[in-house]
Design an enzyme around this catalytic site. Structure first.
Site: not given
Lengths: 287, 412
Positions: A49, A60
């Site tokens: 990824e 995040d």
């Protein structure tokens, strides 16, 4: 066949689970990213990824947010990232050419570039799919349709806060695999994962034929080993990105080796799993 | 175009609207958030609809607005500012006289009441200038709910008084050191908190921004400003005003005062954005006049961003306007041609702050000073005999330290 489908078909036949490292493109720089990708493939990564740095990543945690910030401060642009991947696909060895690559990208970036241009550039760069963490299924129909037309997978997330009826609907709309978020929260390493994680994934497996991969919070060989019994793939991000950040001032070869060693240890833990409760297992209802 | 085309010339009746099921105002709005938050947003939508339909909720909210906030806020005819500008009669909608000193309390009480209905034990908020943080801390103290406020370190420096007040009321103020250390970064941190805590926590968003249903909820609660202003001006001059002016950062006081006038075609509506030091990228916060349609903090609206979709740095003398996005309903109003948005520079706002103080004995917030500076221009353009309302969204006590520093006379 799309490389993601090919990977899971092959792993299912071999009764193996996928190891999916996440790394931020351009952190510490794109030249290192270009060296790291083949190294991680060599050390046991099955799918990669690639985080496209974004200025305001609300999903995040501090480790990945900081790595995005570092990359952006160094001037990394989406076009540079695609060029790096295009070169890797053209010049890498067979294993690198066959390894699925997925971009993890904010919809802000996709929208600003334009959906068609983003998908075209992604496809020609050799990407096989994309995860757009801030694009829930309600908003993703147009992107899904255009991605499918280019044989790109649009991987959707299911989380512990997703009601079951909604999870079934998301599973119906995703392609490639289901990204099961282990914890209700942001990305980041966690010592303990929720007690009901395995049960939730086992339930989800009764609802879909798609591979189910678990991400968020996974950081150690022990966790990878434990979850391999229920998942088709395991995604490791912050633990890798943190190692990169910690080693940022060391020579590139040392940094690459250190991260490679870490991924190697995870691959070893995955490879050491016995039994067949995961992909293609008896837990999945007969078709 | 990389974004869905906004509707062309929407019918007038479409201007004042409830967003559709996806939370869209025309092409704008929606929910661009991680899946982890979707259930919390669905629950909030449901709880808000229930509250709206509950006469008891409305009665209680209005009682708090009246007896605790001090509503209705006056509509004051500012004769000396009118004389100073030499044009239309200027009326000021005095949200600065609300408890806690700004319009933010209207929304904070409403949202904390919804949090209470939902059984949430904890409220989080983000704040720039601190007024929304103070309002949320106040409402949480009032209802006995735990409160955490995220605030950029640069804003903490600029707004020490509000930080002190929030802490005094029992709130935890969390400094945010990432990025530009301002409102945008505080918003990112608040979202991150909510990602992991939505089960027990309500996120009280302070402006008409963010994912649906926040822009609708905040607009609805702030519309009390425009409803009152409309009734008050009718009572005073027996007609509607010729223009209404309000400052726009995220755009909550502007949405609140504009919304009840939106179908009155004869009333010009003008939003004043932060023009900062000028037109160069990074020197201003004029999302509507210089931004492009894009996604930020859960919503599709005008955003200051580069060609890659990365949010650009912004600047304003006012911490409350220092934000690179704007509410999606404003984006809709802009593209529909219903509201005109203009940039007001730091210098113009500072001058308006001084004139308001000298001419009327009113210290406006630096945010509101942008509206007053624009009101001067509009009043001159409209000319004598016309009537203009400017929203004085908050009082300037919090900004006295920053203004003194900028003047080279720092308060010790």
């Amino acid at each position: 066949m799309n490389r993601i489908d090919a990977l899971f078909t092959r792993l299912k036949a071999e009764n193996r689970r996928a190891l999916m490292p996440f790394l931020t493109a351009g952190d510490p720089d794109l030249a290192t990213t270009a060296v790291l990708i083949p190294e991680l493939v060599r050390r046991g990564a099955n799918l990669l990824e690639i985080g496209i740095p974004y200025s305001d990543p609300v999903a995040d945690g501090p480790v990945i947010a900081a790595s995005y910030h570092r990359a952006l401060v160094h001037g990394v642009r989406v076009g540079h990232i695609f060029q790096t991947l295009r070169t890797l696909r053209a010049e890498g060895d067979e294993a690198v050419r066959d390894t699925p690559l997925i971009s993890m990208v904010s919809y802000s970036i996709v929208n600003r570039m334009g959906v068609d241009r983003y998908l075209n550039d992604a496809a020609t760069a050799g990407l096989d799919g994309l995860i757009v963490p801030d694009l829930p299924v309600e908003e993703s129909a147009r992107l899904q349709e255009k991605a499918t037309r280019r044989d790109l997978k649009l991987i959707q997330l299911i989380t512990p806060t997703t009601p079951r009826a909604r999870a079934v609907e998301i599973a119906r709309l995703t392609t490639g695999f289901i990204y099961y978020v282990s914890v209700a929260g942001i990305t980041g390493e966690r010592k303990a994962l929720p007690k009901d994680l395995k049960d939730n994934v086992a339930w989800l497996r009764t609802q879909t034929d798609l591979p189910i991969c678990i991400g968020f919070g996974i950081s150690s060989p022990e966790q990878v080993h434990e979850l391999a019994s229920v998942a088709d793939g395991l995604i490791v991000g912050s633990a890798l990105v943190r190692r990169l950040a910690d080693a940022a001032n060391r020579p590139r070869a040392d940094l690459v080796k250190e991260v490679g060693d870490f991924i190697g240890s995870l691959a070893e833990a995955l490879g050491g799993v016995e039994g067949s409760q995961a992909a293609g297992s008896a837990a999945r209802p007969a078709q | 175009m990389p974004h869905p085309a906004p509707p062309e010339s929407p019918a007038p009746q479409a201007l004042r609207q409830t967003p559709d099921a996806l939370g869209r105002f025309g092409a704008f709005g929606g929910r661009f958030v991680p899946e982890t938050l979707m259930d919390a947003l669905n629950q909030l939508s449901e709880a808000y609809e229930e509250a709206k339909a509950d006469p008891e909720f409305r009665r209680e909210l209005e009682a708090y607005w009246k007896d605790y906030v001090g509503r209705p806020s006056p509509l004051y005819r500012a004769d000396r500012l009118t004389k100073f500008s030499g044009g239309a009669d200027i009326y000021l909608k005095r949200e600065d006289l609300n408890h806690t000193g700004a319009h933010k309390i209207n929304n904070a009480i409403g949202q904390v009441m919804i949090a209470r209905r939902m059984g949430k034990q904890r409220v989080i908020a983000e704040t720039g200038a601190g007024q929304h943080g103070v309002a949320t801390a106040t409402a949480c103290a009032l209802f006995g709910i735990s409160c955490t406020v995220y605030m950029g370190e640069e804003d903490i420096r600029r707004q020490k008084l509000n930080v002190f007040n929030m802490r005094t009321m029992g709130a935890t103020v969390v400094p945010v050191s990432s990025g530009s250390k301002t409102l945008r970064d505080a918003t990112n941190e608040a979202f991150r908190d909510w990602m992991g805590s939505s089960k027990e926590t309500h996120y009280t968003i302070g402006s008409v921004v963010g994912p649906h249903p926040f822009p609708m909820i905040v607009r609805d609660f702030q519309s009390v400003i425009g409803r009152e202003a409309r009734a008050q001006i009718l009572e005073k001059i027996d007609r509607l005003p010729d223009a209404v002016v309000a400052c726009v950062g995220g755009g909550s006081n502007a949405a609140g005062i504009f919304h009840p006038f939106i179908e009155d075609a004869g009333v010009e509506l003008i939003g004043a954005e932060a023009g900062g030091r000028g037109g160069k990228s990074g020197d201003h916060a004029s999302s509507l006049t210089q931004g492009k349609p894009g996604v930020l903090h859960g919503s599709f609206s005008y955003v200051l961003q580069d060609d890659d979709g990365q949010t650009q740095d912004v600047h304003s003398i006012s911490a409350g306007l220092d934000y690179p996005g704007v509410g999606p309903e404003h984006a809709y109003w802009k593209d529909a041609g219903r509201v005109r948005y203009e940039s007001v520079t730091d210098a113009e706002a500072l001058a308006a702050y001084g004139e308001s103080a000298r001419q009327e004995g009113i210290l406006p917030a630096l945010e509101s000073s942008h509206a007053i500076a624009q009101a001067f221009k509009e009043a001159r353009r409209l000319g004598p005999g016309k009537v203009l309302i400017a929203c004085l969204s908050g009082r300037g006590d919090k900004d006295a330290y920053e203004v003194a520093r900028l003047r080279g006379e720092p308060i010790q």
